[in-house]
Design a protein around this motif. Sequence first.
Motif, PDB file in Angstrom:
ATOM      1  N   UNK A  89      67.364  22.200 103.244  1.00  0.00           N
ATOM      2  CA  UNK A  89      67.996  23.288 104.006  1.00  0.00           C
ATOM      3  C   UNK A  89      68.900  22.771 105.113  1.00  0.00           C
ATOM      4  N   UNK A  90      68.522  21.665 105.756  1.00  0.00           N
ATOM      5  CA  UNK A  90      69.344  21.104 106.822  1.00  0.00           C
ATOM      6  C   UNK A  90      69.087  21.676 108.196  1.00  0.00           C
ATOM      7  N   UNK A  91      68.250  22.741 108.313  1.00  0.00           N
ATOM      8  CA  UNK A  91      68.067  23.370 109.623  1.00  0.00           C
ATOM      9  C   UNK A  91      66.606  23.428 110.085  1.00  0.00           C
ATOM     10  N   UNK A  92      65.646  23.144 109.217  1.00  0.00           N
ATOM     11  CA  UNK A  92      64.249  23.180 109.657  1.00  0.00           C
ATOM     12  C   UNK A  92      63.948  21.962 110.539  1.00  0.00           C
ATOM     13  N   UNK A 103      61.014  18.727 104.047  1.00  0.00           N
ATOM     14  CA  UNK A 103      61.705  20.002 104.276  1.00  0.00           C
ATOM     15  C   UNK A 103      60.886  21.164 103.710  1.00  0.00           C
ATOM     16  N   UNK A 104      60.645  22.167 104.537  1.00  0.00           N
ATOM     17  CA  UNK A 104      59.824  23.307 104.130  1.00  0.00           C
ATOM     18  C   UNK A 104      60.578  24.271 103.228  1.00  0.00           C
ATOM     19  N   UNK A 105      61.882  24.148 103.166  1.00  0.00           N
ATOM     20  CA  UNK A 105      62.697  25.058 102.365  1.00  0.00           C
ATOM     21  C   UNK A 105      63.378  24.350 101.196  1.00  0.00           C
ATOM     22  N   UNK A 106      62.909  23.165 100.868  1.00  0.00           N
ATOM     23  CA  UNK A 106      63.558  22.390  99.814  1.00  0.00           C
ATOM     24  C   UNK A 106      63.316  23.011  98.442  1.00  0.00           C
TER      25      UNK A 106
END
Length: 335
Positions: A89-92, A103-106
Amino acid sequence: MGIEFNVFKGSKSGEIIEGKGYRDPKSTEVIVKISHCGVCGSDEHFRHAEQGLGHEGIGIITEVGSSVHDISEFRVGDRVGMGWFHKFCGYCKQCTTGRQNQCKNSTCLGSADLDQGCFGTAVAWDVSTLFKIPDAIASEDAGPLMCAGATVWSPLYDQGLRAGDRVGVIGIGGLGHLAIQFASKMGMEVVVFSSTESKKQEALAFGASEFHVTSGVTTLGSIAKVDALLITTNVNPDLSLFLPVLAAGSKVFPLTISMEVLPFTPLSLIGGSISVIGSGLAPNASVQVMLAFAAKHGVKPQIEKFPMTQAGVTEAMQKLRDGKMRYRGVLVVPN
């Protein structure tokens, strides 16, 4: 413009089937024409799923999305590699602190993009999980580095180990033979534990300082203690055999995906302040360092090549399943 591609998938029966697909690149994606892909034991977990297989892909960028030039240095013609993850995601918090592998949103193999996989002729891939391959690394050798290499590199590089440390490696397979090379080239003493004597000479050639057979023994005797222990076998070892050779403050890294219980008692860890650390693929910056290190020091997998065909994929996965691969299979797209 987009691209049509062939892809080899799993199926409910476990048979490898060939499919076709089409992708236009999204704004942050590139189209990669695949030339090689490593065969990993993790692919076996998806053999009964109706999805594209393969996550150690190497290829050439043929098209870029509308935003790629604004957010990255990737260009058409670059030779790149990709692994387990499809997008960060680049923002977590994990991404912004350099821990993209957490990354939690990967999205990753099995969770997204089921229509495609690196067992194929092309993919659309997000630049957040893409890596340039150094010129000194051949494409056939680069594939296994994207998963197996990154898996064994992270404990050695990201967990505070240093030159002079004694590092134990259990198993000399697809992961283990790369762990031996990396650790020895980093100036560590590599202590290999194997069930039989059969791979001793290979282990020493890869850079091992010591070799110890574990089958049928109840104690490892007077081996000098190790500062870290990398478990690279498909079957979890009996840790009670290895606990006596772990130095105070040592770290144990289970590296293969296993659903089995790793048996130990809290007391066995507390007495020596021993840590058991789950470790997967390395974060982005670490992978980039790994590739540069492998290029400079000549670290590469020992491979067997198979054609990127239905028969070739089937043969490679069966050989891996039978434990006969030496030591990483690589699929090659026919010209």
